[in-house]
Write a protein that holds these residues in place. Structure first.
Motif, PDB file in Angstrom:
ATOM      1  N   VAL A  69       0.719  -1.178  -0.100  1.00 53.20           N
ATOM      2  CA  VAL A  69      -0.119  -0.036  -0.057  1.00 53.20           C
ATOM      3  C   VAL A  69       0.839   1.023   0.013  1.00 53.20           C
ATOM      4  O   VAL A  69       1.560   1.684   1.065  1.00 53.20           O
ATOM      5  CB  VAL A  69      -0.804   0.013   1.006  1.00 53.20           C
ATOM      6  CG1 VAL A  69      -1.967   1.386   1.242  1.00 53.20           C
ATOM      7  CG2 VAL A  69      -1.795  -1.390   1.320  1.00 53.20           C
ATOM      8  N   ALA A  70       1.019   1.835  -1.282  1.00 54.40           N
ATOM      9  CA  ALA A  70       1.939   2.865  -1.274  1.00 54.40           C
ATOM     10  C   ALA A  70       1.838   4.218  -0.125  1.00 54.40           C
ATOM     11  O   ALA A  70       2.790   4.679   0.366  1.00 54.40           O
ATOM     12  CB  ALA A  70       1.715   3.612  -2.742  1.00 54.40           C
ATOM     13  N   LYS A  71       0.479   4.505   0.214  1.00 53.15           N
ATOM     14  CA  LYS A  71       0.424   5.591   1.124  1.00 53.15           C
ATOM     15  C   LYS A  71       0.755   5.254   2.457  1.00 53.15           C
ATOM     16  O   LYS A  71       1.294   6.048   3.339  1.00 53.15           O
ATOM     17  CB  LYS A  71      -1.065   6.160   1.145  1.00 53.15           C
ATOM     18  CG  LYS A  71      -1.502   6.576  -0.032  1.00 53.15           C
ATOM     19  CD  LYS A  71      -3.134   7.104   0.022  1.00 53.15           C
ATOM     20  CE  LYS A  71      -3.545   8.136  -1.196  1.00 53.15           C
ATOM     21  NZ  LYS A  71      -4.715   8.510  -1.175  1.00 53.15           N
ATOM     22  N   LEU A  72       0.556   3.857   2.848  1.00 56.91           N
ATOM     23  CA  LEU A  72       1.201   3.500   4.081  1.00 56.91           C
ATOM     24  C   LEU A  72       2.632   3.362   4.159  1.00 56.91           C
ATOM     25  O   LEU A  72       3.217   3.746   4.903  1.00 56.91           O
ATOM     26  CB  LEU A  72       0.422   2.019   4.426  1.00 56.91           C
ATOM     27  CG  LEU A  72       1.123   1.281   5.564  1.00 56.91           C
ATOM     28  CD1 LEU A  72       0.721   2.064   6.706  1.00 56.91           C
ATOM     29  CD2 LEU A  72       0.376  -0.099   5.798  1.00 56.91           C
ATOM     30  N   ASP A  73       3.254   2.866   3.071  1.00 56.63           N
ATOM     31  CA  ASP A  73       4.536   2.981   2.830  1.00 56.63           C
ATOM     32  C   ASP A  73       5.288   4.518   3.124  1.00 56.63           C
ATOM     33  O   ASP A  73       6.329   4.635   3.855  1.00 56.63           O
ATOM     34  CB  ASP A  73       4.964   2.468   1.660  1.00 56.63           C
ATOM     35  CG  ASP A  73       4.732   0.936   1.358  1.00 56.63           C
ATOM     36  OD1 ASP A  73       4.512   0.191   2.420  1.00 56.63           O
ATOM     37  OD2 ASP A  73       4.978   0.537   0.067  1.00 56.63           O
ATOM     38  N   GLU A  74       4.828   5.329   2.591  1.00 57.41           N
ATOM     39  CA  GLU A  74       4.998   6.595   2.674  1.00 57.41           C
ATOM     40  C   GLU A  74       4.929   7.155   4.172  1.00 57.41           C
ATOM     41  O   GLU A  74       5.699   7.845   4.850  1.00 57.41           O
ATOM     42  CB  GLU A  74       4.155   7.615   1.752  1.00 57.41           C
ATOM     43  CG  GLU A  74       4.625   7.534   0.562  1.00 57.41           C
ATOM     44  CD  GLU A  74       3.501   8.123  -0.679  1.00 57.41           C
ATOM     45  OE1 GLU A  74       2.791   9.070   0.225  1.00 57.41           O
ATOM     46  OE2 GLU A  74       3.565   8.248  -1.862  1.00 57.41           O
ATOM     47  N   HIS A  75       3.858   6.844   4.970  1.00 59.18           N
ATOM     48  CA  HIS A  75       3.567   7.168   6.199  1.00 59.18           C
ATOM     49  C   HIS A  75       4.787   6.437   7.160  1.00 59.18           C
ATOM     50  O   HIS A  75       5.087   7.007   7.946  1.00 59.18           O
ATOM     51  CB  HIS A  75       2.053   6.622   6.878  1.00 59.18           C
ATOM     52  CG  HIS A  75       1.648   7.199   7.893  1.00 59.18           C
ATOM     53  ND1 HIS A  75       0.473   6.985   8.603  1.00 59.18           N
ATOM     54  CD2 HIS A  75       2.492   8.202   8.934  1.00 59.18           C
ATOM     55  CE1 HIS A  75       0.531   7.649   9.767  1.00 59.18           C
ATOM     56  NE2 HIS A  75       1.440   8.429   9.922  1.00 59.18           N
ATOM     57  N   LEU A  76       4.751   5.103   6.982  1.00 59.95           N
ATOM     58  CA  LEU A  76       6.084   4.710   7.843  1.00 59.95           C
ATOM     59  C   LEU A  76       7.354   5.150   7.903  1.00 59.95           C
ATOM     60  O   LEU A  76       8.035   5.130   8.522  1.00 59.95           O
ATOM     61  CB  LEU A  76       5.971   3.089   7.390  1.00 59.95           C
ATOM     62  CG  LEU A  76       4.875   2.166   7.596  1.00 59.95           C
ATOM     63  CD1 LEU A  76       5.140   0.790   6.970  1.00 59.95           C
ATOM     64  CD2 LEU A  76       4.745   2.047   8.924  1.00 59.95           C
TER      65      LEU A  76
END
Length: 208
Positions: free
Chosen positions: A99-106
């Motif tokens: 999930v690209a948005k989750l990767d960015e948040h992490l």
């Protein structure tokens, strides 16, 4: 010449009109045989080493992600398991959840703050044999500049020499499991809606 043609015809008839060429299936180079392991220092094979992590999401699902291309070393003596040492550098930027948005948040300060802390590290402090092919590995895990002790249960997976076309190096592999609390490393965002405990499965390959 006539005799040769007759012999060829006879061979064709015996083979049922089909030329048969024997082929051998190549043997798998690795095996779960501790006798194959030799002492020395090995480097992590980053292309075949993965850290899989899993966590509870609101009690609805057990989501997973993976971190690839870690680097590090393993020093071992098959006759003295307790003398083994392992050191691993984990590139935070290589975290993938799908999930690209989750990767960015992490990557942000709520979690790993990757711009400031681009890697996590694990350095063993003790290794204890656990049965004929297992070991308990305790070490210091550092994430975001915070260091905590972590214990992993490791199981020998296999060893042997790679085929010559792939370099012919000695290889050894392990699978390890463990768990950490992300809140211990200043990553408590979303707890308890999103689980604090992170389950780990580490597939580790090393080359001499």
């Amino acid at each position: 010449m006539r005799k040769l043609l007759i012999s060829a015809a006879a061979f064709t008839a015996i083979a049922g009109g089909t030329v048969v060429i024997a082929q051998q299936t190549p043997a798998v180079p690795g095996a779960k045989d501790p006798a194959r392991v030799t002492g020395g220092t090995y480097q992590i094979d980053p292309g075949h080493t993965q850290i899989v992590f899993a966590y509870d999401h609101m009690g609805f699902s057990n989501n997973v992600g993976v971190i690839s291309e870690s680097t590090g070393t393993l020093t071992l003596d098959p006759k003295n398991v307790a003398a083994a040492k392992v050191s691993v550098d984990v590139p935070i930027a290589n975290i993938r959840t799908g999930v690209a948005k989750l990767d960015e948040h992490l990557m942000k300060a709520d979690f790993f703050d990757a711009a400031k802390f681009p890697k996590a590290t694990f350095v063993s402090t003790s290794v204890k044999a656990d049965g004929p092919t297992g070991a308990e590995i305790t070490g210091n895990l550092t994430i975001k500049g915070i260091t905590k002790p972590v214990t992993l249960e490791a199981e020998f997976y296999g060893a042997g020499k790679a085929p010559a076309m792939m370099g012919g190096k000695e290889n050894v592999g392990f699978v390890a499991t463990g768990a950490v609390k992300r809140s211990d490393f200043d990553m408590g965002y979303g707890v308890p809606m999103v689980g604090d405990t992170i389950e780990l499965k580490i597939v580790a390959a090393f080359q001499k």
